[in-house]
Each structure stands twice: as C-alpha cells, then as structure tokens.
Design an enzyme around this catalytic site. Structure first.
Site, PDB file in Angstrom:
ATOM      1  N   GLU A  46       5.916  22.532  45.167  1.00  0.00           N
ATOM      2  CA  GLU A  46       6.786  23.360  46.010  1.00  0.00           C
ATOM      3  C   GLU A  46       6.632  24.838  45.641  1.00  0.00           C
ATOM      4  O   GLU A  46       6.615  25.197  44.460  1.00  0.00           O
ATOM      5  CB  GLU A  46       8.231  22.909  45.794  1.00  0.00           C
ATOM      6  CG  GLU A  46       9.280  23.658  46.570  1.00  0.00           C
ATOM      7  CD  GLU A  46      10.678  23.105  46.307  1.00  0.00           C
ATOM      8  OE1 GLU A  46      11.609  23.534  47.008  1.00  0.00           O
ATOM      9  OE2 GLU A  46      10.835  22.249  45.407  1.00  0.00           O
ATOM     10  N   LYS A 115      11.515  23.115  54.590  1.00  0.00           N
ATOM     11  CA  LYS A 115      12.428  22.230  53.870  1.00  0.00           C
ATOM     12  C   LYS A 115      13.721  22.067  54.662  1.00  0.00           C
ATOM     13  O   LYS A 115      14.290  23.034  55.160  1.00  0.00           O
ATOM     14  CB  LYS A 115      12.713  22.826  52.487  1.00  0.00           C
ATOM     15  CG  LYS A 115      13.444  21.917  51.520  1.00  0.00           C
ATOM     16  CD  LYS A 115      13.473  22.571  50.140  1.00  0.00           C
ATOM     17  CE  LYS A 115      14.101  21.699  49.085  1.00  0.00           C
ATOM     18  NZ  LYS A 115      14.030  22.336  47.735  1.00  0.00           N
ATOM     19  N   TYR A 121      23.631  23.479  44.122  1.00  0.00           N
ATOM     20  CA  TYR A 121      24.574  22.974  43.131  1.00  0.00           C
ATOM     21  C   TYR A 121      23.922  23.070  41.761  1.00  0.00           C
ATOM     22  O   TYR A 121      22.690  23.169  41.641  1.00  0.00           O
ATOM     23  CB  TYR A 121      24.932  21.513  43.429  1.00  0.00           C
ATOM     24  CG  TYR A 121      23.725  20.605  43.572  1.00  0.00           C
ATOM     25  CD1 TYR A 121      23.104  20.041  42.464  1.00  0.00           C
ATOM     26  CD2 TYR A 121      23.184  20.325  44.827  1.00  0.00           C
ATOM     27  CE1 TYR A 121      21.990  19.232  42.590  1.00  0.00           C
ATOM     28  CE2 TYR A 121      22.065  19.506  44.959  1.00  0.00           C
ATOM     29  CZ  TYR A 121      21.477  18.955  43.830  1.00  0.00           C
ATOM     30  OH  TYR A 121      20.367  18.160  43.951  1.00  0.00           O
ATOM     31  N   CYS A 171      10.884  18.262  48.044  1.00  0.00           N
ATOM     32  CA  CYS A 171      11.813  18.063  46.941  1.00  0.00           C
ATOM     33  C   CYS A 171      13.160  17.455  47.344  1.00  0.00           C
ATOM     34  O   CYS A 171      13.273  16.250  47.501  1.00  0.00           O
ATOM     35  CB  CYS A 171      12.020  19.378  46.193  1.00  0.00           C
ATOM     36  SG  CYS A 171      12.647  19.130  44.503  1.00  0.00           S
ATOM     37  N   SER A 198      11.086  19.882  40.746  1.00  0.00           N
ATOM     38  CA  SER A 198      12.211  19.183  40.120  1.00  0.00           C
ATOM     39  C   SER A 198      12.165  19.431  38.623  1.00  0.00           C
ATOM     40  O   SER A 198      11.188  19.112  37.956  1.00  0.00           O
ATOM     41  CB  SER A 198      12.122  17.684  40.426  1.00  0.00           C
ATOM     42  OG  SER A 198      13.229  16.994  39.891  1.00  0.00           O
TER      43      SER A 198
END
Length: 319
Positions: A46, A115, A121, A171, A198
């Site tokens: 990514e 995406k 978060y 992702c 990730s």
C-alpha cells in the site's frame, strides 16, 4: 499456466519515505524479478511509491507530483513486462485525495482502484488525508492518459486464459465486514490481491493469517496479501513485510521480516470447479452491468513450487 495453475507473487521492496524516484526504481526492479521468476500477477504494498507513513506530507503538492512522475517512470521501465502488477500510490481526483492501487501491465494502466474503507482508530487516521472510494467507478482522464477507469470493485479478465479474473482491494478493505472482494468474487474474480500497510504488534500476525485464510475460503479464491516492510518504520508504526498467499482456506506460502518476492501458484481450474459445485457465489452476481477491464498473457508452462498431494483423496497429516 499449465492445467490452470497461475503463478502469483507478493513483493515488499525496500523504500525511502517520500523518495518517490528511489521507490519507483525498487518497484520496477521487483517487477522485473517477478517476470523473470515466471510470475503472472504481482501485488506490491500500500502506498509503495511514497511510503505509508508520510503523514501530513500527503497534503503537499510536491509529493503528489513526484508520485505521478514516479508512476510514469515505472510504466516506461516495464513496458515490455507481462506481469500484471498492483502498485500503491496517492492520487488526486476531483480535488480529493485517494489511497489507490494502480493496476499496470506492459507499460499501460489497466485501472485505478481506490481504497474503500479508511481506518481511523488507534494508530491509524487515514481520514485526515484521504477520501473513501466513490460509490461507482467512472472513466476519467488521469495521469496523462485520455481515459482510465477509476473506482473500487473493478475486475480484470484475462482474454486468453479461461477463468482467470483478478480483483484488488487495499488493507482495511479486508478487515471490514463488507469487503469489496465479496462483490468482486461474485463478479468472477478468482484471485484477489491486497496491497497493505498493516503494522506489527504482538499477536497481529496470527490475526492477519486467519483473515487471509478465511477470506480465501469464504470466497473460494486465491488471496495474495503484501504488506509494507523495510523503510516504513519511521514513526510510531513498525512494519514486518508480512506476505501471504492463500487458496480456498489453505496457506500456500508465507514470509515475514524478509522482504523481496514470495511466489506460489493458484489453481484457477480447481477454484472454478468448487464455485460450480457449491454455487455459493451466484446470489447477487450480475445485479447490474459492470465494465470489465481485460488483459492478455502469453500462455506457457507454470513451474510448480507449492505442495501438490499425490493422493488427494487420502487425508494428510497426523490428525
């Protein structure tokens, strides 16, 4: 492509954060290595042309221009390569910024997939920079090309290899309960690529492994997952270049902390047979007409590196 086996690869090149020219060189060198190894599909991490952890540099026009120039460098350097490659980069469209996978082959752009689900978060706050994918794909003048299809949910069909259909997500799209790959599988995608960044924390690798394996089982597909690695750990995120290739609930190949190429083979004929047998992906397929992008591969023999059971109807293992 012998007997339906398609060679696929994950790649995790080393990068320098915000050094797009260097990252472009690392990317096309990895594409050349994948082609030489016989891979027909390559998934890179990514935002690989800029680096994922650029932060507020994503607001800078200079970085975005350099990313576009880097893409043109990659296209020029790989115009003779057949391997279908998913390359990550930020892209401006309609005065919005998107986290995109650019699907390329032979120096041409087959499509651009933004995406859909943006994590916002914990240590992730992508909505600070990026917009989620628009509801429907559209054909736009992008990156100096007259028309490029831009949108999530695209599938890419091989004209001369029956049943070979590709789809790509990014992702967090995998971690979401309504992953774009579900509709792509209903539209025929039998190999799903995931460009990821990730991060590595204790236990997360096992969770990723379960996600990838179960998604490949649920969608009766091959799932090719490539996460960011060396060069990205410049902030409070650490990346381990986790690469996974799964097929119908079985992990075919996996590697962490090494980078480079991970290669295995997806049995497209077997997956097509399983989909016909179970009919689990027919509901919801073809609800509305979709434009499919196409590509061509030179047919040849696929060298198998994966395990193939000599007695497929006899259970293997101690259990």
């Amino acid at each position: 492509m012998k007997d339906g086996f398609i060679s696929v690869a994950c790649g995790a090149p080393k990068l320098r954060l915000a050094d797009c020219a260097y990252n472009a060189e690392q990317s096309f060198q990895m594409m050349r290595s994948a082609e030489k190894a016989g891979a027909r599909v390559l998934v890179l991490p990514e935002l690989g042309l800029t680096g994922y952890t650029c932060g507020d540099l994503f607001h800078q026009d200079a970085l975005l221009r350099e990313a576009e120039e880097a893409l043109n460098t990659v296209l020029a350097a790989t115009r003779n390569l057949e391997v279908v490659t998913a390359l990550g980069m930020p892209l401006r469209v309609h005065n919005e910024l998107y986290n995109c996978a650019v699907i390329i082959q032979k120096g041409k752009i087959l499509g651009v997939v933004p995406k859909t689900h943006l994590p916002n978060y914990g240590e992730f706050y992508e909505k600070r920079w990026f917009a989620p994918a628009p509801p429907e794909p559209e054909s736009l003048p992008l990156l100096g090309r007259e028309f490029v299809t831009f949108g999530a949910g695209q599938v890419f069909r091989c004209e001369n290899v029956p049943g070979l259909v590709l789809g790509f997500e990014i992702c967090e799209d995998l971690w979401s309960p309504d992953s774009p790959s579900l509709q792509m599988a209903k539209d025929g995608a039998v190999i799903i690529g995931n460009l990821s960044a990730s991060n590595d924390v204790v236990g997360k690798d096992a969770y990723r492994r379960q996600l990838v394996t179960m998604q490949s089982a649920k969608l009766l597909c091959g799932y090719v997952y490539s996460s960011a690695g060396a060069g990205e750990s410049t902030a409070d995120l650490v990346f381990g270049a986790h690469q996974l290739i799964a097929e119908n609930g079985t992990m075919l190949a996996e590697r962490r902390f090494e980078g480079g190429l991970l290669i295995s083979e997806i049995d497209v004929q077997r997956l097509a047979c399983e989909r016909r047998r179970t009919q689990s992906l027919t509901e919801g397929a073809g609800d509305k007409p979709r434009d499919f992008q196409s590509f061509v591969l030179t047919e040849g023999v696929t060298k198998l590196t994966r395990h193939v059971s000599p007695m497929p109807f006899v259970p293997e293992g101690k259990e």
